[in-house]
Design an enzyme around this catalytic site. Structure first.
Site, PDB file in Angstrom:
ATOM      1  N   MET A 127      -3.498  -4.919   4.646  1.00 18.58           N
ATOM      2  CA  MET A 127      -2.537  -3.934   4.200  1.00 18.58           C
ATOM      3  C   MET A 127      -1.198  -4.614   4.030  1.00 18.58           C
ATOM      4  O   MET A 127      -0.416  -4.615   4.955  1.00 18.58           O
ATOM      5  CB  MET A 127      -2.450  -2.799   5.232  1.00 18.58           C
ATOM      6  CG  MET A 127      -1.704  -1.587   4.796  1.00 18.58           C
ATOM      7  SD  MET A 127       0.077  -1.550   4.532  1.00 18.58           S
ATOM      8  CE  MET A 127       0.805  -2.462   5.818  1.00 18.58           C
ATOM      9  N   PRO A 128      -0.963  -5.220   2.924  1.00 19.47           N
ATOM     10  CA  PRO A 128       0.350  -5.822   2.727  1.00 19.47           C
ATOM     11  C   PRO A 128       1.433  -4.772   2.469  1.00 19.47           C
ATOM     12  O   PRO A 128       1.188  -3.743   1.850  1.00 19.47           O
ATOM     13  CB  PRO A 128       0.170  -6.695   1.488  1.00 19.47           C
ATOM     14  CG  PRO A 128      -1.296  -6.882   1.347  1.00 19.47           C
ATOM     15  CD  PRO A 128      -1.908  -5.634   1.901  1.00 19.47           C
ATOM     16  N   LEU A 129       2.603  -5.070   2.973  1.00 17.31           N
ATOM     17  CA  LEU A 129       3.822  -4.349   2.608  1.00 17.31           C
ATOM     18  C   LEU A 129       4.595  -5.310   1.721  1.00 17.31           C
ATOM     19  O   LEU A 129       4.822  -6.465   2.101  1.00 17.31           O
ATOM     20  CB  LEU A 129       4.639  -3.995   3.844  1.00 17.31           C
ATOM     21  CG  LEU A 129       6.066  -3.509   3.612  1.00 17.31           C
ATOM     22  CD1 LEU A 129       6.086  -2.210   2.829  1.00 17.31           C
ATOM     23  CD2 LEU A 129       6.790  -3.349   4.939  1.00 17.31           C
TER      24      LEU A 129
END
Length: 134
Positions: free
Chosen positions: A1-3
């Site tokens: 889950m990249p931001l």
């Protein structure tokens, strides 16, 4: 889950900004196989002169079209996977008219306990979310 944080100089249309964001997301999807809904981007425009991005001694000049990208994601991916991601992002942005020298990426890794998706809980730790596979 990249931001993903995307910083650019003012002057692009809303549609152009959305295409930048979408192109970066598509590169992450292709290279990391994350779910489509793991789409967390922050787009920030700055007045001209507020982004300073020199060449770090590599011998090229950036333009006012520079796109500064910070990717915050869980640790564990290989250097090869990161290199493929960097290339995929640059390729996607090239298709939108962003020159290679204007793509700057900072990659920051952390652990499962460093994320809260709401309600003050670390959902990867509580088990509400499965820890993404690397």
């Amino acid at each position: 889950m990249p931001l993903v944080r995307i910083d650019v100089n003012e002057g692009r249309t809303s549609e152009e900004l959305q295409k930048l964001s979408r192109g970066i997301h598509e590169a992450i999807l292709a290279e990391y196989g994350i779910p489509e809904q793991d789409y967390f981007h922050i787009l920030t425009e700055h007045p001209q002169g507020r982004i300073i991005a020199q060449d770090a001694g590599l011998g090229f000049e950036r333009t006012g079209g520079v796109v500064m990208i910070q990717i915050f994601t869980q640790a564990g991916r290989s250097q090869e996977a990161k290199q493929r991601l960097f290339a995929a992002v640059a390729d996607k942005l090239a298709g939108l008219g962003v020159a290679g020298e204007d793509v700057f990426i900072g990659y920051v890794e952390n652990g499962a306990g460093d994320w809260s998706f709401g309600f003050g809980r670390a959902q990867y730790i509580t088990g509400e979310l499965a820890v993404p596979k690397q």
